[in-house]
Design a protein around this motif. Sequence first.
Motif, PDB file in Angstrom:
ATOM      1  N   ALA A  82       8.757  -1.604  -4.830  1.00 42.84           N
ATOM      2  CA  ALA A  82       7.409  -1.794  -4.303  1.00 42.84           C
ATOM      3  C   ALA A  82       6.445  -0.963  -5.136  1.00 42.84           C
ATOM      4  CB  ALA A  82       7.344  -1.370  -2.838  1.00 42.84           C
ATOM      5  N   ILE A  83       5.359  -1.587  -5.536  1.00 42.11           N
ATOM      6  CA  ILE A  83       4.313  -0.875  -6.269  1.00 42.11           C
ATOM      7  C   ILE A  83       2.980  -1.130  -5.573  1.00 42.11           C
ATOM      8  CG2 ILE A  83       5.529  -0.961  -8.469  1.00 42.11           C
ATOM      9  CD1 ILE A  83       3.641  -3.221  -9.324  1.00 42.11           C
ATOM     10  N   GLU A 124       0.811  -1.222   0.000  1.00 44.14           N
ATOM     11  CA  GLU A 124       0.000   0.000   0.000  1.00 44.14           C
ATOM     12  C   GLU A 124       0.843   1.271   0.000  1.00 44.14           C
ATOM     13  OE1 GLU A 124      -0.754  -0.195   4.839  1.00 44.14           O
ATOM     14  OE2 GLU A 124      -2.418  -0.402   3.458  1.00 44.14           O
ATOM     15  N   ARG A 125       2.099   1.155   0.398  1.00 39.97           N
ATOM     16  CA  ARG A 125       2.991   2.320   0.406  1.00 39.97           C
ATOM     17  C   ARG A 125       3.940   2.327  -0.798  1.00 39.97           C
ATOM     18  NH1 ARG A 125       2.273   0.229   5.173  1.00 39.97           N
ATOM     19  NH2 ARG A 125       1.355   1.449   6.830  1.00 39.97           N
ATOM     20  N   GLY A 126       3.706   1.422  -1.733  1.00 36.75           N
ATOM     21  CA  GLY A 126       4.541   1.341  -2.920  1.00 36.75           C
ATOM     22  C   GLY A 126       4.254   2.473  -3.892  1.00 36.75           C
ATOM     23  N   THR A 127       5.021   2.514  -4.945  1.00 34.22           N
ATOM     24  CA  THR A 127       4.861   3.527  -5.983  1.00 34.22           C
ATOM     25  C   THR A 127       3.518   3.352  -6.683  1.00 34.22           C
ATOM     26  OG1 THR A 127       7.244   3.529  -6.339  1.00 34.22           O
ATOM     27  CG2 THR A 127       5.895   4.483  -8.084  1.00 34.22           C
ATOM     28  N   PHE A 162      11.632  -8.915   4.616  1.00 34.05           N
ATOM     29  CA  PHE A 162      11.380  -9.359   3.250  1.00 34.05           C
ATOM     30  C   PHE A 162      11.089  -8.158   2.353  1.00 34.05           C
ATOM     31  CE2 PHE A 162       8.992 -11.015  -0.294  1.00 34.05           C
ATOM     32  CZ  PHE A 162       9.693 -12.163  -0.620  1.00 34.05           C
ATOM     33  N   LYS A 163      10.269  -7.232   2.858  1.00 26.72           N
ATOM     34  CA  LYS A 163       9.951  -6.032   2.093  1.00 26.72           C
ATOM     35  C   LYS A 163      11.206  -5.203   1.813  1.00 26.72           C
ATOM     36  CE  LYS A 163       6.313  -3.684   3.626  1.00 26.72           C
ATOM     37  NZ  LYS A 163       5.164  -3.202   4.434  1.00 26.72           N
ATOM     38  N   ALA A 164      12.062  -5.095   2.802  1.00 20.63           N
ATOM     39  CA  ALA A 164      13.282  -4.295   2.654  1.00 20.63           C
ATOM     40  C   ALA A 164      14.229  -4.872   1.605  1.00 20.63           C
ATOM     41  CB  ALA A 164      13.990  -4.176   3.999  1.00 20.63           C
TER      42      ALA A 164
END
Length: 156
Positions: free
Chosen positions: A120-121, A75-78, A113-115
């Motif tokens: 991120a989209i 949700e905070r991705g590009t 994992f996200k890092a």
Amino acid sequence: MKLFVVAVGHRMPGWVQAGFDEFARRMPRELPLQLIEVKAEPRTSGKTVEAMMAAEAGRIEAALPPRCRRVILDERGTDLTTLALARRLEAWQGEGQDVALIVGGPDGLAPDFKAAAHEAIRLSSLTLPHALVRPLLAEALYRAWTVLKNHPYHRE
């Protein structure tokens, strides 16, 4: 190059698989789209949210194709327009490595994992049911491909 949608969760309603399959079938042979389902950690195990996300991250890691570009949906991705996704798809093709678009479970993806993701989209500013993300993402990827090929599917 191959595109993979790696999604936590299985046993989705039939319409989810049918929707995904429809757009995966439309993708060209040189850019196939494949779904990889990863088992969600049971939410009744008494584990902490962090432990459940870590377990799911381990399963995702094991399911990923070797040396692929990792693109998480967050949700905070590009926030990408269709044209921006088409340009991104073109850039990924230029790099030549497989791309895994990763959809987390009910609690999202583990922070570590996200890092480690390449990027991120996000699909929407709305909160979407996880089941809906699969066919929506497949359609968005198909639409982006049609933009690159000047196919009349997408209209500005």
